[in-house]
Design a protein around this motif. Structure first.
Motif, mmCIF file in Angstrom:
data_model
loop_
_atom_site.group_PDB
_atom_site.id
_atom_site.type_symbol
_atom_site.label_atom_id
_atom_site.label_comp_id
_atom_site.label_asym_id
_atom_site.label_seq_id
_atom_site.Cartn_x
_atom_site.Cartn_y
_atom_site.Cartn_z
ATOM 1 N N ALA A 17 6.689 -4.801 11.135
ATOM 2 C CA ALA A 17 6.749 -3.872 10.006
ATOM 3 C C ALA A 17 5.470 -3.052 9.983
ATOM 4 C CB ALA A 17 6.909 -4.630 8.685
ATOM 5 N N GLY A 18 5.534 -1.960 9.259
ATOM 6 C CA GLY A 18 4.365 -1.107 9.099
ATOM 7 C C GLY A 18 3.890 -1.135 7.653
ATOM 8 N N PRO A 19 2.883 -0.354 7.346
ATOM 9 C CA PRO A 19 2.326 -0.366 5.996
ATOM 10 C C PRO A 19 3.316 0.095 4.935
ATOM 11 C CG PRO A 19 1.387 1.431 7.278
ATOM 12 C CD PRO A 19 2.196 0.585 8.218
ATOM 13 N N GLU A 20 4.308 0.856 5.328
ATOM 14 C CA GLU A 20 5.313 1.311 4.356
ATOM 15 C C GLU A 20 6.140 0.150 3.812
ATOM 16 O OE1 GLU A 20 7.250 1.167 8.322
ATOM 17 O OE2 GLU A 20 5.364 2.034 7.627
ATOM 18 N N GLU A 21 6.142 -0.982 4.506
ATOM 19 C CA GLU A 21 6.849 -2.179 4.047
ATOM 20 C C GLU A 21 6.059 -2.952 2.998
ATOM 21 O OE1 GLU A 21 9.893 -3.411 5.208
ATOM 22 O OE2 GLU A 21 10.152 -1.608 6.426
ATOM 23 N N PHE A 22 4.767 -2.657 2.895
ATOM 24 C CA PHE A 22 3.943 -3.369 1.925
ATOM 25 C C PHE A 22 4.363 -2.934 0.527
ATOM 26 C CE2 PHE A 22 0.163 -5.127 0.000
ATOM 27 C CZ PHE A 22 -0.125 -6.193 0.841
ATOM 28 N N PRO A 23 4.431 -3.871 -0.430
ATOM 29 C CA PRO A 23 4.870 -3.512 -1.783
ATOM 30 C C PRO A 23 4.002 -2.411 -2.392
ATOM 31 C CG PRO A 23 4.701 -5.887 -1.552
ATOM 32 C CD PRO A 23 4.126 -5.294 -0.308
ATOM 33 N N TYR A 24 4.650 -1.569 -3.162
ATOM 34 C CA TYR A 24 3.960 -0.496 -3.879
ATOM 35 C C TYR A 24 3.860 -0.888 -5.343
ATOM 36 C CZ TYR A 24 2.878 3.997 -5.964
ATOM 37 O OH TYR A 24 2.275 4.988 -6.671
ATOM 38 N N ASP A 25 2.704 -0.667 -5.927
ATOM 39 C CA ASP A 25 2.486 -0.961 -7.344
ATOM 40 C C ASP A 25 1.984 0.312 -8.012
ATOM 41 O OD1 ASP A 25 1.908 -2.049 -9.818
ATOM 42 O OD2 ASP A 25 0.143 -3.153 -9.151
ATOM 43 N N PRO A 26 2.738 0.854 -8.959
ATOM 44 C CA PRO A 26 2.294 2.094 -9.606
ATOM 45 C C PRO A 26 0.997 1.919 -10.404
ATOM 46 C CG PRO A 26 4.306 1.270 -10.624
ATOM 47 C CD PRO A 26 4.016 0.394 -9.448
ATOM 48 N N GLY A 27 0.653 0.694 -10.732
ATOM 49 C CA GLY A 27 -0.608 0.431 -11.424
ATOM 50 C C GLY A 27 -1.694 0.074 -10.430
ATOM 51 N N ARG A 28 -2.727 -0.591 -10.924
ATOM 52 C CA ARG A 28 -3.856 -0.968 -10.065
ATOM 53 C C ARG A 28 -3.902 -2.464 -9.765
ATOM 54 N NH1 ARG A 28 -9.137 2.300 -12.068
ATOM 55 N NH2 ARG A 28 -8.207 4.362 -12.026
ATOM 56 N N ASN A 29 -3.038 -3.249 -10.368
ATOM 57 C CA ASN A 29 -3.147 -4.705 -10.244
ATOM 58 C C ASN A 29 -3.050 -5.201 -8.806
ATOM 59 O OD1 ASN A 29 -3.465 -4.900 -12.994
ATOM 60 N ND2 ASN A 29 -1.299 -5.332 -13.388
ATOM 61 N N LEU A 30 -2.102 -4.694 -8.048
ATOM 62 C CA LEU A 30 -1.932 -5.149 -6.669
ATOM 63 C C LEU A 30 -3.139 -4.759 -5.826
ATOM 64 C CD1 LEU A 30 -0.316 -6.519 -4.472
ATOM 65 C CD2 LEU A 30 0.903 -4.361 -4.109
ATOM 66 N N THR A 31 -3.605 -3.530 -5.979
ATOM 67 C CA THR A 31 -4.761 -3.090 -5.205
ATOM 68 C C THR A 31 -6.001 -3.899 -5.564
ATOM 69 O OG1 THR A 31 -3.864 -0.875 -4.912
ATOM 70 C CG2 THR A 31 -6.233 -1.115 -4.628
ATOM 71 N N ASP A 80 -2.189 11.662 1.392
ATOM 72 C CA ASP A 80 -2.775 10.866 0.306
ATOM 73 C C ASP A 80 -1.781 9.888 -0.310
ATOM 74 O OD1 ASP A 80 -5.392 12.007 0.318
ATOM 75 O OD2 ASP A 80 -4.546 13.803 -0.613
ATOM 76 N N ASN A 81 -0.515 10.248 -0.312
ATOM 77 C CA ASN A 81 0.501 9.383 -0.912
ATOM 78 C C ASN A 81 0.677 8.065 -0.162
ATOM 79 O OD1 ASN A 81 1.588 10.842 1.288
ATOM 80 N ND2 ASN A 81 3.666 10.559 0.527
ATOM 81 N N ARG A 82 0.149 7.953 1.040
ATOM 82 C CA ARG A 82 0.263 6.723 1.832
ATOM 83 C C ARG A 82 -0.929 5.776 1.629
ATOM 84 N NH1 ARG A 82 2.483 8.635 7.754
ATOM 85 N NH2 ARG A 82 4.225 9.872 6.984
ATOM 86 N N PHE A 83 -1.912 6.195 0.831
ATOM 87 C CA PHE A 83 -3.151 5.419 0.740
ATOM 88 C C PHE A 83 -2.933 3.999 0.242
ATOM 89 C CE2 PHE A 83 -6.748 3.752 -1.642
ATOM 90 C CZ PHE A 83 -7.671 3.656 -0.617
ATOM 91 N N GLN A 84 -2.276 3.823 -0.898
ATOM 92 C CA GLN A 84 -2.214 2.488 -1.499
ATOM 93 C C GLN A 84 -1.579 1.462 -0.565
ATOM 94 O OE1 GLN A 84 0.626 0.590 -4.294
ATOM 95 N NE2 GLN A 84 -0.885 1.230 -5.826
ATOM 96 N N GLN A 85 -0.419 1.765 -0.044
ATOM 97 C CA GLN A 85 0.244 0.800 0.828
ATOM 98 C C GLN A 85 -0.525 0.598 2.135
ATOM 99 O OE1 GLN A 85 4.085 2.894 0.335
ATOM 100 N NE2 GLN A 85 4.955 0.808 0.285
ATOM 101 N N THR A 86 -1.076 1.671 2.690
ATOM 102 C CA THR A 86 -1.840 1.550 3.927
ATOM 103 C C THR A 86 -3.083 0.706 3.709
ATOM 104 O OG1 THR A 86 -1.048 3.717 4.662
ATOM 105 C CG2 THR A 86 -3.037 2.853 5.733
ATOM 106 N N PHE A 87 -3.845 1.029 2.664
ATOM 107 C CA PHE A 87 -5.082 0.300 2.393
ATOM 108 C C PHE A 87 -4.794 -1.169 2.087
ATOM 109 C CE2 PHE A 87 -8.311 -1.128 -0.712
ATOM 110 C CZ PHE A 87 -9.376 -1.205 0.173
ATOM 111 N N ASN A 88 -3.817 -1.425 1.240
ATOM 112 C CA ASN A 88 -3.493 -2.813 0.904
ATOM 113 C C ASN A 88 -3.028 -3.593 2.139
ATOM 114 O OD1 ASN A 88 -4.205 -2.338 -1.736
ATOM 115 N ND2 ASN A 88 -2.116 -2.182 -2.492
#
Length: 187
Positions: A17-31, A80-88
């Motif tokens: 899988a790639g980073p796009e498979e990582f869960p997305y959280d609209p808030g900051r808790n997951l990050t 920029d829209n890929r940052f959260q999932q990629t970074f996490n």
């Protein structure tokens, strides 16, 4: 959420899988949770080399540089829209592999400290490695394998998230860091 993070991380580590498979959280808790995990994993490894507070700071700096590099790399490509999932994905997969390194580094660290002490007392020993204690080969081999796996996972995440340019940027920074380390070690 923990189950989906664990599942995605395992798939990323196994190159399924790639980073796009990582869960997305609209808030900051997951990050924030990923940041904390990454900092603590890095600190756990660094504590063999430095005091706990310095190791915690080092873990924060490692994760901070990864965040900055990821942000700049993706922003340069207007992704920029890929940052959260990629970074996490980068932080958690890296932290898992770093934690796997800890028991092996624990076996290696005392010998490295002993070598450093001997060289500090007698700098001429640096020119005669045969007179220094030999580090255990099995931990070194496992650490090299885990390090290679970690570089492969990070490279794949950057390739999938930001394309060839993101991968090339990561590899350039990696080789720059290795070159600087070799030049400092050889001086």
């Amino acid at each position: 959420m923990l189950a989906s993070v664990s599942s995605a991380t395992l798939k990323i580590l196994l190159f399924r899988a790639g980073p796009e498979e990582f869960p997305y959280d609209p808030g900051r808790n997951l990050t924030l949770a990923c940041l904390g995990f990454g900092v603590l994993a890095n600190a756990a490894l660094l504590m063999f080399l430095m005091p706990p507070l310095a190791a915690l700071f080092g873990g924060f700096v490692n994760v901070g540089f990864l965040a900055l590099f990821t942000r700049l790399t993706l922003a340069a490509r207007k992704l920029d829209n890929r940052f959260q999932q990629t970074f996490n994905a980068l932080v958690v997969s890296g932290a898992v592999l770093t934690l796997l390194m800890v028991p092996f580094f624990a076996k290696l660290a005392p010998v490295l400290a002993q070598i450093a002490d001997l060289i500090a007392k007698n700098p001429e020993l640096a020119k005669h490695p045969e007179k220094l204690p030999s580090p255990p080969s099995m931990p070194i081999m496992v650490l090299m394998m885990l390090g290679t796996w970690q570089i492969a996972v990070i490279s794949r995440i950057f390739l999938l998230a930001g394309g060839v340019w993101a991968l090339l940027a990561f590899l350039s920074v990696l080789f720059l860091m290795i070159g600087m380390q070799l030049s400092l070690g050889g001086a």
